[in-house]
Enzyme design. Structure first.
Site, short mmCIF file in Angstrom:
data_model
loop_
_atom_site.label_atom_id
_atom_site.label_comp_id
_atom_site.label_asym_id
_atom_site.label_seq_id
_atom_site.Cartn_x
_atom_site.Cartn_y
_atom_site.Cartn_z
N GLU A 102 2.19 -11.63 -2.48
CA GLU A 102 1.91 -11.43 -1.05
C GLU A 102 1.18 -12.66 -0.54
O GLU A 102 0.09 -12.99 -1.04
CB GLU A 102 1.07 -10.18 -0.78
CG GLU A 102 1.79 -8.86 -0.96
CD GLU A 102 0.99 -7.67 -0.47
OE1 GLU A 102 0.21 -7.84 0.51
OE2 GLU A 102 1.13 -6.59 -1.06
N GLN B 96 5.74 -10.17 5.51
CA GLN B 96 6.91 -9.48 5.00
C GLN B 96 8.17 -10.09 5.61
O GLN B 96 8.08 -11.14 6.25
CB GLN B 96 6.80 -7.99 5.30
CG GLN B 96 5.62 -7.35 4.56
CD GLN B 96 5.58 -5.84 4.71
OE1 GLN B 96 6.52 -5.18 5.11
NE2 GLN B 96 4.42 -5.27 4.40
N GLU C 282 -2.52 -3.68 -5.64
CA GLU C 282 -3.90 -3.82 -5.15
C GLU C 282 -4.80 -2.66 -5.60
O GLU C 282 -5.50 -2.05 -4.79
CB GLU C 282 -3.91 -3.96 -3.63
CG GLU C 282 -3.25 -5.24 -3.14
CD GLU C 282 -3.36 -5.46 -1.64
OE1 GLU C 282 -3.85 -4.56 -0.93
OE2 GLU C 282 -2.94 -6.53 -1.17
N ASN D 19 0.81 -1.21 0.00
CA ASN D 19 0.00 0.00 0.00
C ASN D 19 0.85 1.26 0.00
O ASN D 19 0.45 2.30 -0.55
CB ASN D 19 -0.92 0.01 1.22
CG ASN D 19 -1.92 -1.14 1.20
OD1 ASN D 19 -2.06 -1.84 0.20
ND2 ASN D 19 -2.61 -1.34 2.31
#
Length: 507
Positions: A292, A351, A173, A72
């Site tokens: 992800e 992550q 996204e 993001n």
């Protein structure tokens, strides 16, 4: 007692093991960068501020690629803020995670860190608040040898040679209402195609990833992939998938079977991409970047950023502390990714450090391995050569979310160069061991190298700074060879790796 019989043959190959399958993700989120990989003044830090203890664990983890800088975060990021003299870089508000970004760490620091870790970058461009021009500028800065304004700026900043970044994500996204710059599928598809065309004018051999749905539950799933690829099919090489898993209503059996959802997700997107290709009468295949994935307790650590007047630097966000059960699920998700290696050619566990991560740190203090570190590290190290088509037969178990599933999930790899055959297994049943027989044809077994297990007891155990080895792989002494087969017992709710030595049979 549950049973499973696995049939392996080195001649039944799915695809070579994609080395990019073992990627990770570094986003400017929480403490992933600051006090994660980068902490000037830390006792182990080098002259550039990179934590040596973290670098050592990253090498041990065995990651091959790192996606950067988001996530993001990238959708409102100005890459040029993070290059040049650090003292001249502007601090900016990060709208994604309600934080203050100092820009003390940027592209040049990231590439320098990658060089020390010997890893390949996956670079994301901002298609949220920015677009084609900024993406091409970043490409020129990163990859042009010199003689242009931006390439010469990179050289003046200390990087004489181009970075040679090959794999690029076209945004992140973009279907999500939480995303800065959310777009419709058609709007995004046209922007992605336009940006891809421009980037390929610089280098036609770049590998480009279009954004797929943010997750399988998005109301536009399916139509999003179809509409994006209708616009960009000829201009991109891969489409992204994102998925995170957690127990729902304390339903551990379904949680242990999370790979069923990942399997179905991959199969669905593959079918959609191929349908678009068929309509276009194209021989090209769109591959998948599962860039992800992980266990993430979103109900405990909401994905919406905090609000208010305070914009902290590197706050503690999304710092899940993982259990043994979580490690078993991660092992199962790796099985799913390997099983689909004919189409999933890149993947990133999200992550790397502190933020839903296999590695944790304390500022000025220690770094340690979370439980999920271990199945990833073992799989990355020993899944070599080719993925085999495993024929499975055996007991099933019933789950609330996925119905009837195999009690034992498994995948295998075969390395011609070393004669090593490795089997990765998960017993999804919470209260019953599984007796497994691994039959090998087309090869002559010469011995068992190693068999280790995570799970089976104390599924809630977690590693901590004071107890970093509470949950680690333990030897599984049940593995016994009998002619052309190996028999072993899997504890309930466990992940196991079996390594064998073999020679390919002659006709």
């Amino acid at each position: 007692m549950n049973t499973a019989r696995l049939s392996l043959d080195p001649r039944r190959r799915v695809a070579p093991v994609p080395r990019r399958l073992f990627g990770s993700f570094v986003e400017h989120l929480g403490r992933c960068v600051y006090t994660g990989i980068y902490e000037p003044g830390h006792p182990t830090a080098d002259a550039d501020g990179f934590r040596g203890d973290v670098l050592a664990l990253v090498r041990e983890l065995g990651v091959t690629t790192i996606r950067y800088p988001g996530g993001n975060f990238v959708s409102s990021y100005r890459w040029e803020d993070g290059v040049g003299p650090v003292e001249a870089r502007p601090a900016r508000l990060d709208l994604a995670w309600h934080s203050l970004e100092t820009n003390a760490f940027g592209l040049d620091e990231f590439m320098s860190w990658l060089d020390r870790a010997d890893l390949e970058p996956i670079m994301a461009v901002n298609l949220g608040t920015r677009g084609t021009a900024e993406a091409v500028d970043l490409l020129e800065y990163a990859n042009h040898r010199g003689g242009s304004h931006l390439a010469d700026q990179r050289r003046a900043n200390g990087a004489a040679d181009p970075y040679g970044i090959r794999l690029w994500c076209l945004g992140n996204e973009m279907d999500g209402p939480w995303q800065v710059g959310q777009r419709s599928a058609t709007e995004y598809g046209r922007l992605a195609a336009q940006t891809a065309k421009a980037m390929r004018r610089f280098d036609p051999d770049l590998e480009l990833v279009a954004c797929g749905s943010s997750h399988l539950g998005m109301p536009t799933f399916g139509s999003w992939e179809r509409d994006v690829l209708t616009e960009a099919y000829d201009d991109v090489d891969l489409i992204s998938l994102h998925a995170y898993y957690q127990p729902v209503d304390d339903d551990l059996p379904s949680f242990l079977a999370s790979a069923e959802d990942m399997d179905r997700y991959i199969d669905a997107v593959t079918a959609i991409a191929d349908s678009v290709g068929a309509i276009r009468r194209s021989t090209k295949k769109i591959m998948i970047a599962f860039d992800e994935w992980n266990v993430w307790y979103q109900s405990a650590t909401p994905s919406t950023p905090p609000s208010g007047e305070d914009w902290p630097v590197a706050p503690r966000l999304l710092e899940d502390h993982y259990s043994v059960a979580d490690a078993v699920v991660v092992g199962g998700l790796l099985i799913s990714l390997l099983r689909h290696s004919d189409r999933v050619t890149a993947a990133c566990q999200a992550q790397l450090v502190n933020v839903i991560a296999p590695i944790m740190t304390e500022p000025g203090g220690s770094a340690w391995r979370q439980t999920i570190f271990h199945p990833f590290a073992r799989t990355a190290r020993h899944a070599r050569g080719a993925v085999l088509d495993v024929l499975r037969d055996g007991s099933t178990t019933t789950t609330d979310r996925y119905g009837e599933v195999a009690a034992v999930d498994a995948v295998s790899t075969w390395d011609d160069s070393t004669g090593e055959m490795t089997v990765f297994l998960v017993n999804r049943v919470t209260d019953t061991p599984a007796e497994v027989t691994v039959d090998v044809s087309g090869a002559q077994l010469t011995g068992i190298i190693e068999c280790v297990t995570v799970g089976g007891t104390d599924l809630d155990a977690r590693n901590t700074a004071d107890g970093p080895d509470h949950a680690v792989p333990r030897p599984n002494d049940t593995a016994q060879q009998a002619d052309a087969a190996v028999r072993l017992t899997l504890p309930p709710a466990s992940w196991t790796m079996l390594r064998m030595r073999a020679t390919e049979a002659t006709a």
